[in-house]
Design a protein around this motif. Structure first.
Motif, short mmCIF file in Angstrom:
data_model
loop_
_atom_site.label_atom_id
_atom_site.label_comp_id
_atom_site.label_asym_id
_atom_site.label_seq_id
_atom_site.Cartn_x
_atom_site.Cartn_y
_atom_site.Cartn_z
N ALA A 9 0.70 -1.32 0.12
CA ALA A 9 0.17 -0.23 -0.04
C ALA A 9 0.98 1.21 -0.08
N SER A 10 1.95 0.79 0.41
CA SER A 10 2.56 2.32 1.32
C SER A 10 3.92 2.38 0.00
N THR A 11 3.71 1.60 -1.19
CA THR A 11 5.19 1.75 -1.96
C THR A 11 4.13 1.75 -3.96
N ASP A 12 4.41 0.23 -4.18
CA ASP A 12 3.66 0.49 -5.15
C ASP A 12 2.27 0.89 -5.29
N TYR A 13 1.62 0.68 -4.78
CA TYR A 13 0.01 1.37 -4.84
C TYR A 13 -0.13 2.34 -5.27
N LEU A 14 0.68 3.46 -3.73
CA LEU A 14 0.52 4.44 -3.53
C LEU A 14 1.38 5.30 -4.69
N LEU A 15 1.97 4.42 -5.61
CA LEU A 15 2.75 5.15 -6.74
C LEU A 15 1.72 4.95 -8.03
N ALA A 16 1.40 3.59 -7.84
CA ALA A 16 0.17 3.99 -8.64
C ALA A 16 -1.03 4.98 -9.35
N LEU A 17 -0.91 5.46 -7.65
CA LEU A 17 -2.49 6.50 -7.56
C LEU A 17 -2.08 7.60 -8.00
N GLN A 18 -0.25 8.41 -7.47
CA GLN A 18 -0.01 9.43 -8.06
C GLN A 18 0.36 9.81 -9.34
N GLN A 19 0.57 8.60 -10.38
CA GLN A 19 1.21 8.49 -11.25
C GLN A 19 -0.72 9.42 -12.03
N GLY A 20 -1.43 9.20 -11.68
CA GLY A 20 -2.48 9.61 -12.07
C GLY A 20 -2.79 9.14 -13.75
N SER A 21 -3.17 10.04 -14.45
CA SER A 21 -3.30 9.46 -16.16
C SER A 21 -2.16 8.75 -16.36
N ASP A 22 -0.87 8.97 -15.85
CA ASP A 22 0.46 8.77 -16.66
C ASP A 22 0.61 7.33 -16.78
N LEU A 23 -0.16 6.73 -15.17
CA LEU A 23 -0.05 5.20 -15.20
C LEU A 23 -0.24 4.53 -16.25
N SER A 24 0.43 3.24 -16.88
CA SER A 24 0.59 3.52 -18.36
C SER A 24 -0.80 1.75 -17.85
N VAL A 25 -1.67 1.51 -18.70
CA VAL A 25 -1.86 0.37 -19.34
C VAL A 25 -1.69 -1.07 -18.64
N ASP A 26 -0.65 -0.99 -18.74
CA ASP A 26 -0.05 -2.65 -17.96
C ASP A 26 0.19 -2.71 -16.78
N ARG A 27 0.61 -1.14 -16.67
CA ARG A 27 0.71 -1.26 -15.31
C ARG A 27 -0.48 -1.26 -14.74
N ARG A 28 -1.26 -0.66 -15.04
CA ARG A 28 -2.91 -0.41 -14.24
C ARG A 28 -3.37 -1.51 -14.19
N ARG A 29 -3.38 -2.67 -14.86
CA ARG A 29 -3.55 -4.18 -14.34
C ARG A 29 -2.69 -4.96 -13.69
#
Length: 540
Positions: free
Chosen positions: A311-331
């Motif tokens: 939660a405090s690493t990968d998930y937080l970083l993914a949410l902080q990317q917002g619309s820049d998060l790639s489709v693959d990383r989102r999945r």
């Protein structure tokens, strides 16, 4: 537990009326409400009988800015103000007044200076303290089911082996407008129902109580649950820095100090992803409890360690990317969230990786038309509307409320001898003023955050100890949220050792689980003993 509240005006003793001022609405109300009634009893804790006297009563509180320079009339039960009959809400002397209801338990044959005293209250805001009184620390405890709806009356009260009377005298305080208390005056909403107004009302009550019962020289503690934790930060700062009364400790249960961390409706505050991060470990604990995680069948704590890290690493970083998060990383993140929550991957993707508390409660067991609890996610109940997006009620609140309220109404009248002819108000729905004067700053208009208040109190009194207690199955105030907040309270590193943490396999009302209640008692009792300035709590 969430709840609601109102205060009231009092006569001197049960059945007698104090001096009245004709035409004064406060004293008109006092005619119907006895100021206090005393009884005696005994409770057995840890195999030892403790004799106590109980006092149920009211104390009168005025809002900040009320001028008592014309004098007050002292009564055995408190302070009876000389309210000006012509006082108006818009003049310099506010006309709102509150009589706050309380129940106090004093160990017999104990010296005041040798005996800690703990002020206990629930939250809401707008809740009476029936929950902590009848479920946690009073001398009698209501017996309820562990994670299912209680049958209707009769309910059972038993000796409370986990009462804190073994280490401290106790004062259970109902918020203004709740319990047997009442408020009056045209400006009563502004006077008592808001972050700062509520804090001053409780601080005023406590200073009066210390004077009336001669407890200024006792070790002193605050115990607040839920919104009561936010109240505690305000109250301890007010008492220490406005009233010059240092406290030994502040005990927090199911903490929320910043409303920006609330997971109920974080979509109303886009750009703030912190609530989703802080709620994830509770989602995982809940899914584990309801056997929705086939890949995680071991103990709970190792799973939570893993989820907290994600939660405090990968998930937080993914949410902080917002619309820049790639489709693959989102999945990839969605599949990991599925592993930890049991929710379908497609649902998580449609939610943009962000599931709030109400959505989780509705969806986790939605395939069986069951809604998961909010205050305690171990509880479940039939879904009210299968087509709704979020849960529409809290199964835990529905499961326990009748038992607690019914038991206290019976106990108060038959055991405490207080409340005949009156209505006990367990909670009120009110518009809460969220503006808050942060120490050293002007009022803030956003979501209240009292972390600066607690920091100020700890820095101006470096001996103040703080204890945070939380349940793993609490979605009203997730346990990881409390940890996060406490680790971000702006205090020097040398004061960090003044903070203790404890978690339990229970929910918001940790004490609703009997095993957790025993652990809670032992942890809190130990904290009080260690923080009482050399007084051997419970030995006198």
């Amino acid at each position: 537990m969430a709840g609601f509240s109102l205060p009231c005006f009092a006569a001197e003793t049960a059945g007698t009326a104090a001096h009245q001022t004709e035409g004064d609405p406060a004293t008109d109300m006092a005619r119907a409400i006895p100021a206090r009634h005393e009884t005696s009893g005994s409770v057995t804790v840890g195999g030892k009988a403790i004799s106590y006297r109980a006092v149920a009563g009211t104390l009168i509180v005025h809002p900040q800015g009320w001028d008592d320079s014309d004098g007050v009339i002292a009564a055995r039960t408190g302070v009876k103000p000389d309210v000006k009959p012509d006082a108006k809400a818009d003049d310099s002397n506010p006309d709102a007044t509150a009589a706050i209801f309380y129940v106090a338990y004093f160990k017999k044959d104990a010296k005041a200076e040798d005996r800690p005293i703990t002020f206990v209250y629930n939250g809401g805001p707008g809740s009476a303290t029936v929950w902590l009184h009848m479920g946690a620390f009073g001398p009698r405890r209501i017996v309820t089911m562990n994670d299912t709806h209680d049958p209707a009356a009769p309910y059972k009260l038993v000796n409370n082996d986990s009462s804190l009377l073994d280490v401290s005298d106790l004062v259970f305080i109902d918020a203004p407008g709740t319990g047997f208390g009442r408020v009056t005056g045209k400006d009563r909403k502004k006077a008592f129902w808001g972050v700062d107004a509520d804090g001053r009302a409780f601080a005023n009550f406590i200073t009066q109580f210390l004077a009336v019962y001669g407890r200024y020289n006792s070790p002193k503690f605050l115990f607040g649950e839920s919104y009561g934790t936010m109240r505690s930060a305000v109250v301890v700062n007010d008492l220490q820095n406005d009233d010059n009364i240092d406290f030994n400790g502040v005990i927090l249960l199911s903490q929320i100090l910043s409303y920006d961390n609330d997971v109920d409706e974080p979509r109303m505050n886009p750009g703030n992803d912190q609530p989703y991060v802080l709620a994830l470990p509770t989602y995982a604990a809940t899914a584990w409890y309801h056997h929705r995680l086939p890949a995680h069948t071991g103990a709970l704590r190792p799973l939570l360690n893993e989820v907290e890290k994600f939660a405090s690493t990968d998930y937080l970083l993914a949410l902080q990317q917002g619309s820049d998060l790639s489709v693959d990383r989102r999945r990839v993140i969605a599949e990991k969230l599925h592993d930890y929550t049991g929710l379908p991957v497609d649902y998580i993707l449609r939610a943009n990786l962000r599931i709030d508390g109400g959505e989780f409660e509705k969806t986790l067991q939605g395939d069986s038309d069951m809604t998961t609890g909010r205050l305690d996610t171990r509880f479940s109940g039939p879904t009210l509307d299968p087509m709704s997006e979020s849960s529409e009620y809290d199964p835990q609140s529905s499961a326990l409320s009748s038992a607690y309220v019914s038991a206290f109404n019976d106990y108060s009248r038959k055991v405490l001898g207080f409340g005949q002819g009156q209505t006990y108000v367990p909670g009120i729905n009110i518009e809460w003023e969220t503006k808050h004067a942060v120490p050293g700053m002007e009022h803030s208009d956003g979501a209240p955050n009292v972390m600066p208040d607690l920091a100020y109190a700890m820095k101006t009194n470096p001996t103040l100890k703080v204890m945070l207690n939380a349940g793993f199955y609490d979605l009203a105030t997730p346990y990881y949220e409390g940890i996060y907040e406490m680790k971000h309270v702006p205090i020097p590193e040398k004061l960090r050792s003044n903070i203790e943490f404890a978690q339990y396999e229970s929910g918001h009302m940790v004490y609703a689980n009997e095993a957790a209640l025993k652990q809670l008692h032992d942890n809190v009792a130990g904290f009080i003993r260690r923080s009482s300035g050399g007084v051997e709590a419970g030995s006198h």
